[in-house]
Design a protein around this motif. Structure first.
Motif, PDB file in Angstrom:
ATOM      1  N   LEU A 312       0.881  -1.244   0.146  1.00 21.11           N
ATOM      2  CA  LEU A 312       0.065  -0.081   0.171  1.00 21.11           C
ATOM      3  C   LEU A 312       0.784   1.218   0.166  1.00 21.11           C
ATOM      4  CD1 LEU A 312      -2.831  -0.930   2.713  1.00 21.11           C
ATOM      5  CD2 LEU A 312      -2.970  -0.934   0.139  1.00 21.11           C
ATOM      6  N   ILE A 313       1.917   1.276   0.699  1.00 21.71           N
ATOM      7  CA  ILE A 313       2.887   2.095   1.058  1.00 21.71           C
ATOM      8  C   ILE A 313       3.224   2.873  -0.223  1.00 21.71           C
ATOM      9  CG2 ILE A 313       4.978   3.145   1.938  1.00 21.71           C
ATOM     10  CD1 ILE A 313       2.545   3.143   3.842  1.00 21.71           C
ATOM     11  N   LYS A 314       3.488   2.060  -1.310  1.00 22.64           N
ATOM     12  CA  LYS A 314       4.114   2.251  -2.758  1.00 22.64           C
ATOM     13  C   LYS A 314       3.146   3.333  -3.441  1.00 22.64           C
ATOM     14  CE  LYS A 314       6.268  -2.061  -2.943  1.00 22.64           C
ATOM     15  NZ  LYS A 314       6.415  -3.396  -3.645  1.00 22.64           N
ATOM     16  N   TYR A 315       1.880   3.431  -3.104  1.00 25.07           N
ATOM     17  CA  TYR A 315       0.877   3.915  -3.909  1.00 25.07           C
ATOM     18  C   TYR A 315       1.360   5.629  -3.593  1.00 25.07           C
ATOM     19  CZ  TYR A 315      -1.515  -0.042  -5.420  1.00 25.07           C
ATOM     20  OH  TYR A 315      -1.821  -0.965  -5.964  1.00 25.07           O
ATOM     21  N   TYR A 316       1.928   5.913  -2.383  1.00 27.73           N
ATOM     22  CA  TYR A 316       2.328   7.256  -1.945  1.00 27.73           C
ATOM     23  C   TYR A 316       3.153   7.966  -3.004  1.00 27.73           C
ATOM     24  CZ  TYR A 316       0.323   7.625   2.649  1.00 27.73           C
ATOM     25  OH  TYR A 316      -0.455   7.756   3.685  1.00 27.73           O
ATOM     26  N   GLY A 317       4.126   7.128  -3.794  1.00 25.66           N
ATOM     27  CA  GLY A 317       4.959   7.760  -4.609  1.00 25.66           C
ATOM     28  C   GLY A 317       6.501   6.784  -4.605  1.00 25.66           C
ATOM     29  N   ASN A 318       7.415   7.114  -5.366  1.00 22.28           N
ATOM     30  CA  ASN A 318       8.432   6.359  -5.379  1.00 22.28           C
ATOM     31  C   ASN A 318       9.887   7.060  -5.008  1.00 22.28           C
ATOM     32  OD1 ASN A 318       8.902   7.812  -7.650  1.00 22.28           O
ATOM     33  ND2 ASN A 318       8.750   5.908  -9.016  1.00 22.28           N
ATOM     34  N   GLY A 319       9.561   8.462  -4.556  1.00 28.11           N
ATOM     35  CA  GLY A 319      10.810   9.357  -4.272  1.00 28.11           C
ATOM     36  C   GLY A 319      10.883  10.178  -5.383  1.00 28.11           C
ATOM     37  N   ASN A 320      10.695   9.891  -6.545  1.00 26.49           N
ATOM     38  CA  ASN A 320      10.896  10.650  -7.737  1.00 26.49           C
ATOM     39  C   ASN A 320       9.334  11.230  -8.256  1.00 26.49           C
ATOM     40  OD1 ASN A 320      13.726  10.524  -7.864  1.00 26.49           O
ATOM     41  ND2 ASN A 320      13.292   8.209  -8.772  1.00 26.49           N
ATOM     42  N   ARG A 321       8.400  10.479  -8.279  1.00 27.43           N
ATOM     43  CA  ARG A 321       7.180  10.719  -8.394  1.00 27.43           C
ATOM     44  C   ARG A 321       6.057  10.571  -7.572  1.00 27.43           C
ATOM     45  NH1 ARG A 321       6.120   7.097 -13.760  1.00 27.43           N
ATOM     46  NH2 ARG A 321       4.658   8.629 -14.401  1.00 27.43           N
ATOM     47  N   ASP A 322       5.358  11.716  -7.416  1.00 31.54           N
ATOM     48  CA  ASP A 322       4.103  11.564  -6.608  1.00 31.54           C
ATOM     49  C   ASP A 322       3.183  10.678  -6.960  1.00 31.54           C
ATOM     50  OD1 ASP A 322       5.399  13.344  -4.801  1.00 31.54           O
ATOM     51  OD2 ASP A 322       4.481  15.114  -5.741  1.00 31.54           O
ATOM     52  N   GLY A 323       2.404  10.098  -5.894  1.00 30.66           N
ATOM     53  CA  GLY A 323       1.286   9.310  -6.181  1.00 30.66           C
ATOM     54  C   GLY A 323       0.002   9.673  -5.518  1.00 30.66           C
ATOM     55  N   ALA A 324      -0.757   8.777  -5.179  1.00 30.68           N
ATOM     56  CA  ALA A 324      -1.915   9.184  -4.378  1.00 30.68           C
ATOM     57  C   ALA A 324      -2.131   8.521  -2.636  1.00 30.68           C
ATOM     58  CB  ALA A 324      -2.993   7.909  -4.988  1.00 30.68           C
ATOM     59  N   VAL A 325      -3.031   8.887  -2.161  1.00 34.49           N
ATOM     60  CA  VAL A 325      -3.143   8.489  -0.653  1.00 34.49           C
ATOM     61  C   VAL A 325      -4.172   7.123  -0.819  1.00 34.49           C
ATOM     62  CG1 VAL A 325      -4.240   9.200   1.416  1.00 34.49           C
ATOM     63  CG2 VAL A 325      -3.434  11.091  -0.051  1.00 34.49           C
ATOM     64  N   PRO A 326      -3.154   6.064  -0.246  1.00 32.21           N
ATOM     65  CA  PRO A 326      -3.712   4.843  -0.135  1.00 32.21           C
ATOM     66  C   PRO A 326      -4.758   4.724   0.964  1.00 32.21           C
ATOM     67  CG  PRO A 326      -1.363   4.631   0.493  1.00 32.21           C
ATOM     68  CD  PRO A 326      -1.731   5.999   0.103  1.00 32.21           C
ATOM     69  N   PHE A 327      -5.851   4.125   0.761  1.00 31.61           N
ATOM     70  CA  PHE A 327      -6.653   3.899   1.796  1.00 31.61           C
ATOM     71  C   PHE A 327      -6.184   3.014   3.038  1.00 31.61           C
ATOM     72  CE2 PHE A 327     -11.007   4.637  -0.291  1.00 31.61           C
ATOM     73  CZ  PHE A 327     -11.054   6.016   0.105  1.00 31.61           C
ATOM     74  N   ASN A 328      -6.295   3.624   4.167  1.00 32.97           N
ATOM     75  CA  ASN A 328      -5.741   2.850   5.283  1.00 32.97           C
ATOM     76  C   ASN A 328      -7.089   1.940   6.043  1.00 32.97           C
ATOM     77  OD1 ASN A 328      -4.806   1.802   7.740  1.00 32.97           O
ATOM     78  ND2 ASN A 328      -4.534   3.884   8.658  1.00 32.97           N
ATOM     79  N   PHE A 329      -6.824   0.520   5.402  1.00 35.96           N
ATOM     80  CA  PHE A 329      -7.879  -0.188   6.179  1.00 35.96           C
ATOM     81  C   PHE A 329      -7.617  -0.759   7.537  1.00 35.96           C
ATOM     82  CE2 PHE A 329      -9.417  -0.455   1.464  1.00 35.96           C
ATOM     83  CZ  PHE A 329     -10.275   0.585   1.582  1.00 35.96           C
ATOM     84  N   ALA A 330      -6.767  -0.349   8.157  1.00 32.13           N
ATOM     85  CA  ALA A 330      -6.338  -1.180   9.340  1.00 32.13           C
ATOM     86  C   ALA A 330      -7.482  -1.056  10.347  1.00 32.13           C
ATOM     87  CB  ALA A 330      -4.926  -0.350  10.077  1.00 32.13           C
ATOM     88  N   PHE A 331      -8.232  -0.009  10.498  1.00 32.40           N
ATOM     89  CA  PHE A 331      -9.438  -0.082  11.422  1.00 32.40           C
ATOM     90  C   PHE A 331     -10.501  -0.955  10.822  1.00 32.40           C
ATOM     91  CE2 PHE A 331      -9.278   4.632  13.562  1.00 32.40           C
ATOM     92  CZ  PHE A 331      -7.891   4.225  14.036  1.00 32.40           C
ATOM     93  N   LEU A 332     -10.601  -1.390   9.953  1.00 38.42           N
ATOM     94  CA  LEU A 332     -11.423  -2.402   9.335  1.00 38.42           C
ATOM     95  C   LEU A 332     -11.003  -3.688   9.551  1.00 38.42           C
ATOM     96  CD1 LEU A 332     -12.695  -0.681   5.991  1.00 38.42           C
ATOM     97  CD2 LEU A 332     -13.774  -0.639   8.252  1.00 38.42           C
ATOM     98  N   GLY A 333      -9.867  -3.928   9.246  1.00 35.06           N
ATOM     99  CA  GLY A 333      -9.310  -5.367   9.464  1.00 35.06           C
ATOM    100  C   GLY A 333      -8.655  -5.976  10.624  1.00 35.06           C
ATOM    101  N   ASP A 334      -7.804  -4.852  11.047  1.00 30.55           N
ATOM    102  CA  ASP A 334      -6.898  -5.388  12.331  1.00 30.55           C
ATOM    103  C   ASP A 334      -7.445  -5.059  13.686  1.00 30.55           C
ATOM    104  OD1 ASP A 334      -5.353  -6.004  10.449  1.00 30.55           O
ATOM    105  OD2 ASP A 334      -4.040  -4.059  10.223  1.00 30.55           O
ATOM    106  N   ILE A 335      -8.541  -4.245  13.677  1.00 30.82           N
ATOM    107  CA  ILE A 335      -9.330  -3.865  15.010  1.00 30.82           C
ATOM    108  C   ILE A 335     -10.607  -4.457  15.135  1.00 30.82           C
ATOM    109  CG2 ILE A 335     -10.047  -1.961  16.563  1.00 30.82           C
ATOM    110  CD1 ILE A 335      -8.046  -0.115  15.553  1.00 30.82           C
ATOM    111  N   HIS A 336     -10.870  -4.995  16.182  1.00 33.63           N
ATOM    112  CA  HIS A 336     -12.287  -5.922  16.407  1.00 33.63           C
ATOM    113  C   HIS A 336     -12.818  -5.387  17.628  1.00 33.63           C
ATOM    114  CE1 HIS A 336     -10.389  -8.417  13.090  1.00 33.63           C
ATOM    115  NE2 HIS A 336      -9.591  -8.441  13.941  1.00 33.63           N
ATOM    116  N   ASN A 337     -14.006  -5.944  17.762  1.00 38.07           N
ATOM    117  CA  ASN A 337     -14.699  -5.478  19.028  1.00 38.07           C
ATOM    118  C   ASN A 337     -14.088  -5.974  20.324  1.00 38.07           C
ATOM    119  OD1 ASN A 337     -15.252  -8.439  18.866  1.00 38.07           O
ATOM    120  ND2 ASN A 337     -17.435  -8.010  18.931  1.00 38.07           N
ATOM    121  N   THR A 338     -13.276  -7.028  20.309  1.00 36.01           N
ATOM    122  CA  THR A 338     -12.472  -7.436  21.488  1.00 36.01           C
ATOM    123  C   THR A 338     -11.013  -6.697  21.593  1.00 36.01           C
ATOM    124  OG1 THR A 338     -11.557  -9.384  20.202  1.00 36.01           O
ATOM    125  CG2 THR A 338     -13.639  -9.544  21.590  1.00 36.01           C
ATOM    126  N   SER A 339     -10.535  -5.996  20.664  1.00 32.81           N
ATOM    127  CA  SER A 339      -9.256  -5.402  20.527  1.00 32.81           C
ATOM    128  C   SER A 339      -9.094  -4.367  21.908  1.00 32.81           C
ATOM    129  CB  SER A 339      -9.028  -4.741  19.292  1.00 32.81           C
ATOM    130  OG  SER A 339      -9.169  -5.465  18.309  1.00 32.81           O
TER     131      SER A 339
END
Length: 587
Positions: A312-339
């Motif tokens: 995902l981080i590569k979508y930000y750019g490669n140092g020479n060219r800008d890219g996009a803001v990649p959606f951060n889905f960590a709150f959807l996949g890595d956090i649960h009701n028991t976290s």
């Protein structure tokens, strides 16, 4: 001669001043702390009584979003479509679906939004079109120039039945079954990584790149402020010439209980996250930069991909060219009701650690493909998760209804519209269906929840709890909505926009988020994830001023707004999410 010299000098100064002024008037920063509200148009507000939400309904409710504190709206696809995948199967990228309105309605929406200082972001679906698209029909007929617009391949002989052709590879669709469909007219298979009606475009064909760029230009010319890009990591597939002239089979995952028809049966090493994808994103960023200069505002691009953070981080750019803001889905996949607090802190810290220096973070609590926040986490964590998304640095994305704590609705097999569920059966459909999180918005307790004045049925049934869980009931008093609205206001304070971030897990159940900026009052959010009242002592945070006042309280908090407290003694009731502001400037 001297006159010519001075004239030339005057013109050069004037030109330089114009360029400088133009550069200074470009709003480069609006998006970096934006609160973006995702609208699922079909379910937001129906203006004409047909049971389907539409553009005029969105326009009607823009003042509500302005009052709430929203900076931009992102609309799920509104383009011409047979609606087999509810708009993600696009027939014509430049036409509005008639059930949503027309181009005049869209222009009124954009104009009204701009008057309210709300930006409009469109959903952009570049991976595939509808099989009713003119491009696809021409490609089927092998019309010159369109032969390779889509991913076509010959079948391979079945060793057990020599006269039978098998699909070119074992690739599986996201919606189950083979990702290849045979076209009798063309005499070849086409790739569809989603439904049969969504053939994949071929990004190894240069003409496709130019077509897609023209689509972006068309909507930028209509005044949109950016795009959310759907399924970005699926643009490219492996080349058959690299594998002896045929598409390679993907290996099995070995996940117990999966069958060859299940998407999770295979490791998608040849159909996802190929390196060529990033260069396409960078080229789109360059196109958007042209419009940034022309329109005087940054044109935002956010990419959707469910992938490892390193990809995902590569979508930000490669140092020479800008890219996009990649959606951060960590709150959807890595956090649960028991976290617990430690778990949540690690999830936050992971994204902030991986994110390249100088880039903008983002936090996503929900979308049209995921069960609603209150259903996933429970209603007692709605305030906590909304507080985190709106207090952390960067962009916050809210899916419609999550400011109210709306829950998933029940949708029967007979009412099911989602093709992902329709491709299963009446027994198992609920495990795949995305319809429950797409049920209509709850505006009030009237018939059809104020979503529609239809005398018939709404396109999906309402959730059963709309009479008690709706916006009208939450506009005053202590509610999920009033807390959310306070958070949106706090979000615009200097410390929350520009301050340093510190997350601290005091215990398994207490999480503290500090936003501190020298010369400004500090902002402190505290979440109690447990079912018992606790007292929090923040004396160890030496940069934090001693005295604080409550500025926002969730529905389960006993503290009242305006109450002054010492950082050494902060009583936090069970399931409470609360925000304080220091009474003196920080640091």
């Amino acid at each position: 001669m001297r006159f010519s010299y001075f004239l030339l000098f005057f013109l050069s100064v004037l030109f330089s001043t114009f360029i400088l002024t133009s550069a200074e008037t470009i709003d480069h920063n609006w998006w970096q702390t934006a609160l973006i509200y995702q609208i699922y148009p079909r379910s937001f507000k129906d203006s004409n009584g047909d049971g389907i939400g539409d553009l005029n309904g969105i326009t009607e409710k823009l003042p509500y979003l302005k009052k709430t504190g929203v900076d931009a709206i992102w609309m799920s696809p509104i383009f011409l479509s047979p609606m087999r995948d509810i708009g993600y199967d696009i027939t014509d990228y430049r036409e509005i679906a008639p059930e949503y309105g027309n181009m005049d309605d869209f222009q009124i929406l954009v104009k009204t939004a701009k008057e309210l200082d709300i930006r409009v972001i469109l959903d952009f679906v570049p991976n595939h079109t509808s099989n009713e698209s003119d491009w696809f029909l021409r490609s089927v007929r092998r019309e010159p120039g369109y032969e390779d617009y889509y991913v076509w391949a010959d079948g391979i002989p079945d060793p057990n039945m020599p006269d039978v052709q098998k699909p070119p590879s074992n690739w599986v669709s996201n919606f189950r079954g083979s990702a290849w469909q045979y076209s009798e007219e063309r005499g070849q298979y086409y790739l569809h990584q989603f439904t049969i009606g969504q053939p994949d475009l071929n990004y190894r064909e240069p003409r496709v790149h130019e077509e897609i760029k023209q689509v972006l230009r068309f909507w930028l010319d209509q005044g949109v402020s950016g795009f959310r890009v759907d399924a970005i990591n699926m643009l490219y597939e492996a080349r058959p010439e690299d594998f002896g002239g045929r598409y390679p089979d993907e290996p099995r995952t070995g996940i117990p209980g999966t069958t060859p028809d299940d998407y999770n049966y295979l490791k998608h090493i040849y159909t996802r996250n190929l390196k060529e994808t990033y260069d396409v994103v960078y080229s789109w960023r360059e196109l958007l930069n042209e419009y940034t200069k022309m329109h005087g505002e940054h044109k935002l691009m956010m990419t959707e991909a469910y992938a490892d953070v390193s990809d995902l981080i590569k979508y930000y750019g490669n140092g020479n060219r800008d890219g996009a803001v990649p959606f951060n889905f960590a709150f959807l996949g890595d956090i649960h009701n028991t976290s617990n607090a430690y778990d949540i802190k690690l999830v936050i810290d992971k994204w902030m650690t991986y994110m390249p220096s100088g880039k903008t973070a983002n936090w996503v609590n929900g979308n049209h493909d995921q069960s609603r926040l209150a259903t996933r986490h429970g209603s007692d964590r709605v305030d906590a998760m909304n507080m985190l998304a709106l207090m952390l640095p960067g962009i916050a994305i809210t899916y419609q209804g999550e400011e109210l704590g709306m829950t998933d609705g029940y949708v029967s097999w007979q009412d099911t519209r989602d093709p992902q569920a329709c491709d299963t059966d009446p027994v198992h459909y609920a495990l795949s269906s995305r319809d429950p999180e797409r049920t209509p918005y709850h505006w009030d307790s009237s018939d059809h929840a104020g979503f529609s004045d239809t005398t018939g049925r709404t396109w999906l049934p309402l959730a059963d709890n709309y009479v008690t869980l709706n916006l009208a009931k939450q506009l005053s008093g202590r509610s999920h909505y009033t807390f959310y609205k306070d958070l949106a206001s706090i979000r615009k304070k200097n410390a929350t926009r520009y301050g340093d971030l510190e997350t601290k897990a005091i215990s398994e159940s207490i999480l503290v988020v500090n936003r501190l900026l020298p010369g400004s009052p500090g902002i402190v959010g505290i979440v109690n994830l447990s079912d018992r009242d606790q007292v929090v002592n923040l004396s160890s945070l030496r940069l934090l001023p001693e005295k604080m006042a409550v500025v926002a309280t969730g529905v389960d908090c006993s503290l009242d707004k305006g109450m002054p407290l010492s950082k050494a003694y902060l009583p936090i009731s069970a399931h409470c999410a609360v925000v304080f502001e220091t009474l003196t400037n920080c640091c």
